[in-house]
Design a protein around this motif. Structure first.
Motif, PDB file in Angstrom:
ATOM      1  N   THR A 151       0.839  -1.199   0.000  1.00 28.74           N
ATOM      2  CA  THR A 151       0.000   0.000   0.000  1.00 28.74           C
ATOM      3  C   THR A 151       0.871   1.244   0.000  1.00 28.74           C
ATOM      4  OG1 THR A 151      -1.675  -1.206   1.248  1.00 28.74           O
ATOM      5  CG2 THR A 151      -1.876   1.184   1.229  1.00 28.74           C
ATOM      6  N   ILE A 152       1.908   1.243   0.842  1.00 24.46           N
ATOM      7  CA  ILE A 152       2.819   2.389   0.920  1.00 24.46           C
ATOM      8  C   ILE A 152       3.535   2.570  -0.418  1.00 24.46           C
ATOM      9  CG2 ILE A 152       4.891   3.288   2.068  1.00 24.46           C
ATOM     10  CD1 ILE A 152       3.851   1.815   4.630  1.00 24.46           C
ATOM     11  N   GLU A 153       3.945   1.464  -1.024  1.00 29.13           N
ATOM     12  CA  GLU A 153       4.634   1.534  -2.327  1.00 29.13           C
ATOM     13  C   GLU A 153       3.714   2.094  -3.403  1.00 29.13           C
ATOM     14  OE1 GLU A 153       6.180  -2.406  -3.005  1.00 29.13           O
ATOM     15  OE2 GLU A 153       7.663  -2.181  -1.394  1.00 29.13           O
ATOM     16  N   ARG A 154       2.442   1.669  -3.404  1.00 28.11           N
ATOM     17  CA  ARG A 154       1.484   2.170  -4.397  1.00 28.11           C
ATOM     18  C   ARG A 154       1.248   3.664  -4.226  1.00 28.11           C
ATOM     19  NH1 ARG A 154      -1.567  -2.820  -3.864  1.00 28.11           N
ATOM     20  NH2 ARG A 154      -2.947  -1.793  -2.392  1.00 28.11           N
ATOM     21  N   ALA A 155       1.165   4.096  -2.945  1.00 24.49           N
ATOM     22  CA  ALA A 155       0.965   5.522  -2.659  1.00 24.49           C
ATOM     23  C   ALA A 155       2.186   6.327  -3.114  1.00 24.49           C
ATOM     24  CB  ALA A 155       0.718   5.733  -1.169  1.00 24.49           C
ATOM     25  N   ARG A 156       3.386   5.777  -2.899  1.00 29.30           N
ATOM     26  CA  ARG A 156       4.610   6.468  -3.326  1.00 29.30           C
ATOM     27  C   ARG A 156       4.682   6.568  -4.850  1.00 29.30           C
ATOM     28  NH1 ARG A 156       8.614   3.775   1.010  1.00 29.30           N
ATOM     29  NH2 ARG A 156       8.151   5.173   2.733  1.00 29.30           N
ATOM     30  N   ARG A 157       4.230   5.495  -5.519  1.00 33.02           N
ATOM     31  CA  ARG A 157       4.215   5.511  -6.986  1.00 33.02           C
ATOM     32  C   ARG A 157       3.267   6.606  -7.489  1.00 33.02           C
ATOM     33  NH1 ARG A 157       2.452   0.224  -8.713  1.00 33.02           N
ATOM     34  NH2 ARG A 157       0.376   1.075  -8.539  1.00 33.02           N
ATOM     35  N   ALA A 209      -2.708  14.302  -3.456  1.00 37.55           N
ATOM     36  CA  ALA A 209      -2.581  13.654  -2.144  1.00 37.55           C
ATOM     37  C   ALA A 209      -3.796  12.771  -1.863  1.00 37.55           C
ATOM     38  CB  ALA A 209      -2.431  14.709  -1.053  1.00 37.55           C
ATOM     39  N   SER A 210      -4.977  13.215  -2.304  1.00 36.28           N
ATOM     40  CA  SER A 210      -6.190  12.430  -2.060  1.00 36.28           C
ATOM     41  C   SER A 210      -6.139  11.103  -2.822  1.00 36.28           C
ATOM     42  CB  SER A 210      -7.438  13.215  -2.463  1.00 36.28           C
ATOM     43  OG  SER A 210      -7.362  13.592  -3.813  1.00 36.28           O
ATOM     44  N   THR A 211      -5.485  11.093  -3.994  1.00 39.80           N
ATOM     45  CA  THR A 211      -5.329   9.859  -4.772  1.00 39.80           C
ATOM     46  C   THR A 211      -4.378   8.920  -4.046  1.00 39.80           C
ATOM     47  OG1 THR A 211      -5.633  11.144  -6.776  1.00 39.80           O
ATOM     48  CG2 THR A 211      -4.761   8.924  -7.058  1.00 39.80           C
TER      49      THR A 211
END
Length: 164
Positions: free
Chosen positions: A6-12, A20-22
């Motif tokens: 999840t963190i990796e997807r958010a960083r991508r 930021a909302s995405t």
């Protein structure tokens, strides 16, 4: 603690220049999955989303707190403290408190993550926004899509129009 994926997807999403909302949406998606898997429940779809947004802020997503009038003072204060926690090395969370929270959520229903509940929440949230704002958001989303995704979205929209 959010999953590494999840963190990796958010960083991508952040690298791709998405809002930021995405980025926070990845954490909300994870929370909905947890409820559907039966890890815990939630009182409502709104609560499930709030948990996801809180996790996002604590993981370092630069999501601003709601504006005055959009949410209660307590909610805005919590969002601000989550944001601060995401910016600095946080102190260890109380084990008793974490367990109590988890147990309380385990007692709640998993219906909050149903398609119906999420659809109802999305429609209610959209209704509060003016058409111009919704339209602007759609235009902005279209700009961040690639050609293939844009084409796919156009086909989907055409099918929807044909049905209704």
């Amino acid at each position: 603690m959010p999953e590494r994926q999840t963190i990796e997807r958010a960083r991508r999403d952040k690298r791709e220049g998405k809002a930021a909302s995405t980025q926070a949406g990845e954490f909300v998606r994870e929370e909905i999955e947890h409820i559907r898997e039966g890890k815990h429940g939630a009182r409502s779809a709104k609560q499930a989303i709030a948990i996801g947004l809180s996790k996002a802020r604590r993981a370092g997503v630069d999501l601003p707190p709601p504006e005055p009038g959009e949410a209660s003072q307590a909610t805005r204060r919590k969002a601000e403290s989550d944001r601060k926690a995401g910016k600095h090395a946080t102190k260890k969370v109380s084990k008793k408190r974490a367990t109590a929270t988890k147990q309380a959520l385990k007692r709640e229903s998993t219906a909050a993550a149903s398609k119906t509940a999420l659809s109802r929440q999305a429609k209610a949230a959209a209704k509060k926004r003016p058409a111009s704002e919704r339209s602007a958001a759609a235009r902005k989303a279209a700009r961040t899509k690639g050609a293939a995704t844009r084409s796919q979205a156009a086909h989907k929209a055409a099918e929807t129009r044909a049905r209704g």
